[in-house]
Design a protein around this motif. Structure first.
Motif, PDB file in Angstrom:
ATOM      1  N   ASP A  16      -2.257 -11.528 -35.152  1.00  0.00           N
ATOM      2  CA  ASP A  16      -2.614 -11.651 -33.741  1.00  0.00           C
ATOM      3  C   ASP A  16      -2.779 -10.265 -33.122  1.00  0.00           C
ATOM      4  OD1 ASP A  16      -2.541 -14.514 -33.513  1.00  0.00           O
ATOM      5  OD2 ASP A  16      -0.350 -14.400 -33.586  1.00  0.00           O
ATOM      6  N   VAL A  17      -1.875  -9.358 -33.497  1.00  0.00           N
ATOM      7  CA  VAL A  17      -1.870  -8.013 -32.892  1.00  0.00           C
ATOM      8  C   VAL A  17      -1.599  -6.957 -33.956  1.00  0.00           C
ATOM      9  CG1 VAL A  17      -0.894  -6.523 -31.104  1.00  0.00           C
ATOM     10  CG2 VAL A  17      -0.877  -9.011 -30.785  1.00  0.00           C
ATOM     11  N   HIS A  32       8.482  -7.500 -28.367  1.00  0.00           N
ATOM     12  CA  HIS A  32       8.283  -8.602 -27.423  1.00  0.00           C
ATOM     13  C   HIS A  32       7.121  -9.497 -27.825  1.00  0.00           C
ATOM     14  CE1 HIS A  32      11.429  -7.148 -24.817  1.00  0.00           C
ATOM     15  NE2 HIS A  32      10.902  -5.937 -24.841  1.00  0.00           N
ATOM     16  N   SER A  33       6.121  -8.933 -28.490  1.00  0.00           N
ATOM     17  CA  SER A  33       5.019  -9.767 -28.980  1.00  0.00           C
ATOM     18  C   SER A  33       5.510 -10.705 -30.078  1.00  0.00           C
ATOM     19  CB  SER A  33       3.882  -8.885 -29.516  1.00  0.00           C
ATOM     20  OG  SER A  33       3.300  -8.114 -28.491  1.00  0.00           O
ATOM     21  N   ALA A  34       6.312 -10.178 -30.998  1.00  0.00           N
ATOM     22  CA  ALA A  34       6.842 -11.014 -32.077  1.00  0.00           C
ATOM     23  C   ALA A  34       7.730 -12.125 -31.520  1.00  0.00           C
ATOM     24  CB  ALA A  34       7.619 -10.152 -33.073  1.00  0.00           C
ATOM     25  N   ARG A  35       8.521 -11.795 -30.522  1.00  0.00           N
ATOM     26  CA  ARG A  35       9.395 -12.822 -29.937  1.00  0.00           C
ATOM     27  C   ARG A  35       8.616 -13.835 -29.104  1.00  0.00           C
ATOM     28  NH1 ARG A  35      14.946  -9.450 -28.489  1.00  0.00           N
ATOM     29  NH2 ARG A  35      15.640  -9.316 -30.679  1.00  0.00           N
ATOM     30  N   ALA A  36       7.389 -13.469 -28.725  1.00  0.00           N
ATOM     31  CA  ALA A  36       6.522 -14.427 -28.020  1.00  0.00           C
ATOM     32  C   ALA A  36       5.762 -15.307 -29.008  1.00  0.00           C
ATOM     33  CB  ALA A  36       5.547 -13.680 -27.124  1.00  0.00           C
ATOM     34  N   GLY A  37       6.004 -15.125 -30.306  1.00  0.00           N
ATOM     35  CA  GLY A  37       5.387 -15.966 -31.312  1.00  0.00           C
ATOM     36  C   GLY A  37       4.121 -15.415 -31.919  1.00  0.00           C
ATOM     37  N   ALA A 181      12.584  -4.993 -33.917  1.00  0.00           N
ATOM     38  CA  ALA A 181      11.213  -5.496 -33.977  1.00  0.00           C
ATOM     39  C   ALA A 181      10.936  -6.077 -35.354  1.00  0.00           C
ATOM     40  CB  ALA A 181      10.223  -4.380 -33.652  1.00  0.00           C
ATOM     41  N   SER A 182      11.421  -5.395 -36.387  1.00  0.00           N
ATOM     42  CA  SER A 182      11.267  -5.886 -37.749  1.00  0.00           C
ATOM     43  C   SER A 182      12.018  -7.197 -37.932  1.00  0.00           C
ATOM     44  CB  SER A 182      11.774  -4.835 -38.736  1.00  0.00           C
ATOM     45  OG  SER A 182      11.764  -5.324 -40.056  1.00  0.00           O
ATOM     46  N   ALA A 183      13.237  -7.270 -37.406  1.00  0.00           N
ATOM     47  CA  ALA A 183      14.025  -8.499 -37.514  1.00  0.00           C
ATOM     48  C   ALA A 183      13.353  -9.657 -36.796  1.00  0.00           C
ATOM     49  CB  ALA A 183      15.424  -8.268 -36.951  1.00  0.00           C
ATOM     50  N   ALA A 184      12.575  -9.343 -35.738  1.00  0.00           N
ATOM     51  CA  ALA A 184      11.859 -10.388 -35.004  1.00  0.00           C
ATOM     52  C   ALA A 184      10.598 -10.851 -35.732  1.00  0.00           C
ATOM     53  CB  ALA A 184      11.499  -9.883 -33.608  1.00  0.00           C
ATOM     54  N   GLY A 185      10.225 -10.145 -36.814  1.00  0.00           N
ATOM     55  CA  GLY A 185       9.080 -10.561 -37.611  1.00  0.00           C
ATOM     56  C   GLY A 185       7.917  -9.600 -37.645  1.00  0.00           C
ATOM     57  N   ALA A 186       8.002  -8.496 -36.916  1.00  0.00           N
ATOM     58  CA  ALA A 186       6.906  -7.524 -36.914  1.00  0.00           C
ATOM     59  C   ALA A 186       6.941  -6.689 -38.185  1.00  0.00           C
ATOM     60  CB  ALA A 186       7.010  -6.614 -35.693  1.00  0.00           C
ATOM     61  N   GLY A 187       5.775  -6.472 -38.797  1.00  0.00           N
ATOM     62  CA  GLY A 187       5.685  -5.538 -39.905  1.00  0.00           C
ATOM     63  C   GLY A 187       5.583  -4.121 -39.377  1.00  0.00           C
ATOM     64  N   GLY A 363       5.960  -1.940 -22.600  1.00  0.00           N
ATOM     65  CA  GLY A 363       5.750  -2.682 -23.832  1.00  0.00           C
ATOM     66  C   GLY A 363       5.954  -4.175 -23.644  1.00  0.00           C
ATOM     67  N   LYS A 364       6.953  -4.556 -22.877  1.00  0.00           N
ATOM     68  CA  LYS A 364       7.189  -5.977 -22.619  1.00  0.00           C
ATOM     69  C   LYS A 364       6.050  -6.581 -21.809  1.00  0.00           C
ATOM     70  CE  LYS A 364      10.674  -9.240 -20.999  1.00  0.00           C
ATOM     71  NZ  LYS A 364      12.062  -9.404 -20.476  1.00  0.00           N
ATOM     72  N   ARG A 365       5.555  -5.842 -20.824  1.00  0.00           N
ATOM     73  CA  ARG A 365       4.439  -6.337 -20.018  1.00  0.00           C
ATOM     74  C   ARG A 365       3.175  -6.452 -20.865  1.00  0.00           C
ATOM     75  NH1 ARG A 365       4.744  -6.195 -14.510  1.00  0.00           N
ATOM     76  NH2 ARG A 365       6.905  -6.055 -13.784  1.00  0.00           N
ATOM     77  N   MET A 366       2.962  -5.497 -21.758  1.00  0.00           N
ATOM     78  CA  MET A 366       1.798  -5.556 -22.630  1.00  0.00           C
ATOM     79  C   MET A 366       1.870  -6.788 -23.532  1.00  0.00           C
ATOM     80  SD  MET A 366      -1.079  -4.258 -23.600  1.00  0.00           S
ATOM     81  CE  MET A 366      -1.141  -2.541 -23.032  1.00  0.00           C
ATOM     82  N   ALA A 367       3.064  -7.065 -24.054  1.00  0.00           N
ATOM     83  CA  ALA A 367       3.240  -8.252 -24.888  1.00  0.00           C
ATOM     84  C   ALA A 367       2.934  -9.525 -24.099  1.00  0.00           C
ATOM     85  CB  ALA A 367       4.667  -8.295 -25.439  1.00  0.00           C
ATOM     86  N   ASN A 368       3.366  -9.570 -22.860  1.00  0.00           N
ATOM     87  CA  ASN A 368       3.067 -10.731 -22.015  1.00  0.00           C
ATOM     88  C   ASN A 368       1.563 -10.896 -21.831  1.00  0.00           C
ATOM     89  OD1 ASN A 368       5.808 -11.150 -21.731  1.00  0.00           O
ATOM     90  ND2 ASN A 368       5.933 -10.238 -19.685  1.00  0.00           N
ATOM     91  N   TYR A 369       0.862  -9.788 -21.660  1.00  0.00           N
ATOM     92  CA  TYR A 369      -0.595  -9.846 -21.508  1.00  0.00           C
ATOM     93  C   TYR A 369      -1.262 -10.316 -22.795  1.00  0.00           C
ATOM     94  CZ  TYR A 369      -5.406  -8.281 -20.813  1.00  0.00           C
ATOM     95  OH  TYR A 369      -6.782  -8.235 -20.732  1.00  0.00           O
ATOM     96  N   LEU A 370      -0.801  -9.809 -23.925  1.00  0.00           N
ATOM     97  CA  LEU A 370      -1.371 -10.220 -25.202  1.00  0.00           C
ATOM     98  C   LEU A 370      -1.167 -11.710 -25.451  1.00  0.00           C
ATOM     99  CD1 LEU A 370      -0.141  -7.190 -27.335  1.00  0.00           C
ATOM    100  CD2 LEU A 370      -2.527  -7.703 -26.794  1.00  0.00           C
TER     101      LEU A 370
END
Length: 413
Positions: A16-17, A32-37, A181-187, A363-370
């Protein structure tokens, strides 16, 4: 400190990103993007913490370079109020994640002092104090006796204390952001310089110097002062500068007792400001603008040693044990810039020296936008990429201005 996050790539080559740049902005967006799914991959040209995110002064300061009234006038009531509220929250974004996630990050949250060395600077501090206090901020003015007691430094007429601020170890914070971030699933992949972006059928193809090609719905460029020619024109919108720092040997107890006893961070009001703090292991850490070129010898840090002794003559016999530098990015209007030149291609530049809090919150706001596609999630408006005219000569002009400002500051001692 050994990294505790997972190196390499997430499963599959489509995301996705994809985030280019593994500093605080990139890692906060990834978390925050990873935690948003969203499926997320971070690509960094070097090592996590190697850039300014791990090498900065560790000061977590809320707000922007401008005070609330200017922001309201410049952006209008609705956008201005939202931006003031966002600016007020940026330090919270750092300390909340440290506490809530139980990050292994040394920190102190006893405030930040903006120290005034002239009457003009003191009047500006009083104006700033009134604007923020009227909005409920935990701030106050300091008189000459108070600032002398709180800093132990010479030469200040007063100052301004912002209790919302604090100090962190920036390298620990950056590495811990990578871990969660890695633990949340981001590579998170290091040593992967991105050299080409191309859009085909609504999908971005991202190619690295090592020959890897990945695909993503959206790409975020979070390279700030390390921005290169990947996105044409972006590097010409900023002026990259070097911020140099020194650290003393741990201070003897008899000296440490009277120097920043409350553990605050300090920035002064000089045109070429000096900032300083006490480290968790008892060192004095002093930073400020360095030469435009890369340092070549310890003498390139001599201006900071002079500043340290001007403030604290009693430290004349204390050894300077560490010297380092990082790169920062300034924009002509001293505001962060958010760009989306094509759908799904986003870029953020311009920390203006407040990147720890600002980029954590952004970064959190950017994730919300994405995740939503709603531009109202972004505190700053998306703007066109506008290269600085005669950019090639801009750094020459900045270097000359820094020399001139240093002379003016010297006359005001």
């Amino acid at each position: 400190m050994a990294p505790a996050f997972r190196f390499g790539f997430s499963a599959g080559g489509a995301f996705d990103v994809i985030i280019v740049g593994g500093g605080i902005m990139g890692l906060s967006t990834a978390l925050h993007s990873a935690r948003a799914g969203l499926s997320v991959q971070v690509l960094d040209a070097g090592a996590i913490g190697q850039g300014a995110s791990g090498l900065n002064g560790g000061q977590v300061i809320p707000g922007l370079k401008y005070d609330p009234e200017w922001l309201m006038e410049h952006f209008g009531k609705e956008r201005g109020e939202a931006l003031v509220a966002f600016a007020a929250s940026t330090a919270d974004a750092v300390f909340d994640v440290i506490l809530n996630e139980k990050l292994a990050v040394p920190f102190t949250r006893n405030g930040w002092i903006q120290a005034a060395h002239t009457e003009t600077a003191l009047k500006a501090a009083a104006n700033r104090d009134g604007q923020w206090r009227s909005r409920g901020a935990d701030v106050r003015l300091l008189d000459q006796a108070e600032i002398a007691a709180m800093t132990g430094a010479r030469g200040y007429l007063g100052g301004w204390l912002d209790r919302r601020a604090g100090i962190i170890d920036p390298l620990s914070y950056t590495l811990e952001l990578a871990r969660i971030a890695s633990a949340a699933g981001a590579g998170i992949a290091e040593q992967q310089r991105v050299v080409k972006l191309a859009k085909e059928a609504g999908v971005w193809r991202v190619s690295t110097e090592s020959g890897i090609e990945l695909r993503a719905k959206s790409v975020v460029l979070a390279t700030n002062a390390y921005t290169d020619g990947l996105l044409p024109g972006l590097a010409q919108t900023i002026v990259p500068l070097h911020s140099f720092q020194i650290a003393t040997a741990p201070l003897p107890a008899e000296l440490a007792a009277s120097i920043l006893p409350g553990g605050q961070a300090v920035s002064d009001s000089r045109r070429i400001l000096v900032y300083y703090r006490r480290s968790p292991n008892g060192r004095m850490v002093v930073g400020g603008r360095g030469r435009m070129a890369l340092p070549s010898s310890p003498s390139d840090w001599a201006h900071l040693e002079r500043a340290l002794l001007r403030l604290y003559p009693a430290l004349a016999g204390i050894a300077i044990e560490k010297r380092w530098f990082g790169r920062v990015a300034l924009t002509p209007d001293h505001l962060p810039h958010l760009h989306e030149p094509e759908k799904g291609l986003l870029a953020v530049v311009g920390c203006q020296g407040r990147g720890v809090g600002l980029m954590s919150a952004l970064g959190k706001r950017m994730a919300n936008y994405l995740a939503s596609g709603d531009a109202r999630q972004l505190p700053f408006p998306l703007s066109p990429i506008r290269p600085i005219p005669f950019h090639a000569f801009r750094q020459v002009g900045v270097a000359a201005a820094i020399t001139w400002y240093r002379m003016l500051d010297a006359f005001e001692r």
